[in-house]
Scaffold this motif. Structure first.
Motif, short mmCIF file in Angstrom:
data_model
loop_
_atom_site.label_atom_id
_atom_site.label_comp_id
_atom_site.label_asym_id
_atom_site.label_seq_id
_atom_site.Cartn_x
_atom_site.Cartn_y
_atom_site.Cartn_z
N THR A 62 -70.33 -68.58 48.16
CA THR A 62 -69.98 -68.41 46.74
C THR A 62 -71.46 -68.20 46.22
O THR A 62 -72.39 -69.15 46.21
CB THR A 62 -69.43 -69.71 46.10
OG1 THR A 62 -68.20 -69.82 46.76
CG2 THR A 62 -69.09 -69.52 44.61
N HIS A 92 -72.82 -75.03 49.82
CA HIS A 92 -71.76 -75.99 50.05
C HIS A 92 -72.31 -76.67 51.60
O HIS A 92 -72.56 -75.91 52.40
CB HIS A 92 -70.37 -75.58 50.22
CG HIS A 92 -69.30 -76.54 50.43
ND1 HIS A 92 -68.67 -76.95 49.59
CD2 HIS A 92 -68.94 -76.77 51.59
CE1 HIS A 92 -67.51 -77.97 50.21
NE2 HIS A 92 -67.89 -77.79 51.62
N SER A 150 -71.36 -79.27 54.43
CA SER A 150 -70.55 -80.35 55.26
C SER A 150 -71.43 -81.01 56.47
O SER A 150 -72.14 -80.43 56.79
CB SER A 150 -69.29 -79.54 55.76
OG SER A 150 -68.44 -78.69 54.95
N VAL A 180 -73.95 -71.31 44.89
CA VAL A 180 -73.58 -72.49 45.33
C VAL A 180 -73.92 -72.95 46.73
O VAL A 180 -73.83 -71.98 47.47
CB VAL A 180 -72.02 -72.72 45.04
CG1 VAL A 180 -71.63 -74.19 45.48
CG2 VAL A 180 -71.61 -72.66 43.46
N ASP A 207 -68.52 -83.66 52.36
CA ASP A 207 -69.04 -82.51 51.84
C ASP A 207 -69.86 -82.84 50.63
O ASP A 207 -69.41 -83.63 49.95
CB ASP A 207 -68.53 -81.28 52.09
CG ASP A 207 -66.95 -81.52 50.91
OD1 ASP A 207 -66.89 -82.50 50.51
OD2 ASP A 207 -66.28 -80.38 50.93
N LYS A 208 -70.67 -81.79 50.24
CA LYS A 208 -71.52 -81.97 48.93
C LYS A 208 -71.90 -80.58 48.46
O LYS A 208 -72.37 -79.69 49.20
CB LYS A 208 -72.65 -82.77 48.97
CG LYS A 208 -73.51 -82.93 47.68
CD LYS A 208 -72.73 -83.65 46.63
CE LYS A 208 -73.43 -83.62 45.39
NZ LYS A 208 -72.79 -84.04 44.34
N GLU A 209 -71.63 -80.32 47.18
CA GLU A 209 -71.70 -79.03 46.47
C GLU A 209 -72.86 -79.04 45.63
O GLU A 209 -72.76 -79.93 44.71
CB GLU A 209 -70.68 -78.18 45.84
CG GLU A 209 -69.92 -77.26 46.97
CD GLU A 209 -68.71 -76.56 46.20
OE1 GLU A 209 -67.76 -75.85 46.72
OE2 GLU A 209 -68.75 -76.74 44.81
N LYS A 224 -74.95 -76.56 42.89
CA LYS A 224 -75.26 -75.07 42.03
C LYS A 224 -76.98 -74.90 42.22
O LYS A 224 -77.61 -75.92 41.89
CB LYS A 224 -74.73 -74.99 40.93
CG LYS A 224 -73.14 -75.36 40.61
CD LYS A 224 -72.86 -75.56 39.24
CE LYS A 224 -71.05 -75.39 39.22
NZ LYS A 224 -70.90 -75.33 37.76
N TYR A 278 -73.90 -75.55 56.43
CA TYR A 278 -73.98 -75.10 54.96
C TYR A 278 -73.14 -73.55 54.88
O TYR A 278 -73.04 -72.85 55.68
CB TYR A 278 -75.59 -74.38 55.01
CG TYR A 278 -76.30 -75.84 54.98
CD1 TYR A 278 -76.38 -76.73 53.74
CD2 TYR A 278 -77.10 -76.21 56.08
CE1 TYR A 278 -77.02 -77.84 53.73
CE2 TYR A 278 -77.89 -77.24 56.04
CZ TYR A 278 -77.82 -77.98 54.91
OH TYR A 278 -78.71 -79.26 55.08
N ASP A 279 -72.56 -73.45 53.86
CA ASP A 279 -71.74 -72.41 53.32
C ASP A 279 -72.09 -71.90 52.15
O ASP A 279 -72.42 -72.38 51.03
CB ASP A 279 -70.25 -72.60 53.12
CG ASP A 279 -69.53 -71.48 52.76
OD1 ASP A 279 -69.82 -70.46 52.86
OD2 ASP A 279 -68.34 -71.71 52.55
#
Length: 134
Positions: A109, A114, A116, A112, A129-131, A133, A105-106
């Motif tokens: 931002t 993100h 992977s 959000v 990946d999937k983002e 909000k 997980y990132d």
């Protein structure tokens, strides 16, 4: 009047796997041309399933896609494990997908998440990946 014997329902049917040959999508050029099969077809399938909101479009069956709309506004501590569960559930409907692992997980931002991950398929592994909000 329904026939008593030798009817349609008494026949022996064999179910075979669907071929995975499909039209090739070129996302950057927004065109469909040629054909794809094998791991390329699975990549496209994963992309389409993870970018289709489940239950939103009448053209898709109820089991197709992923639910993300209700994750908006939820805390990150809820979104990360729930997103992992939903990605696995969405991709499990494809018989070519064996497992979904290595979630990362990132949160760089603001607002959000993100994710992977690795999708293990019968043809090999792919990264996806999937983002969402939040």
């Amino acid at each position: 009047m329904i026939p008593a014997t030798g009817g349609f329902l008494e026949q022996d049917f064999a179910v075979s796997e669907q071929p995975d040959m499909t039209y090739r999508m070129n996302i950057q050029d927004e065109e469909v041309s040629g054909f794809a099969d094998g791991i390329e077809a699975v990549k496209q399938s994963v992309f389409r399933m993870l970018n289709t909101e489940r239950y939103k479009y009448v053209i898709y069956p109820w089991w197709y896609g992923i639910e993300t709309m209700d994750l908006y506004g939820e805390p990150v501590t809820y979104v990360c494990p729930e997103l992992e569960r939903r990605v696995r559930e969405a991709l499990a409907v494809d018989a070519r997908v064996l497992d979904v692992t290595d979630f990362e997980y990132d949160l760089g931002t603001k607002g959000v998440v993100h994710a992977s991950f690795t999708v293990r398929t019968v043809y090999g592994e792919i990264r996806a990946d999937k983002e969402v909000k939040v």
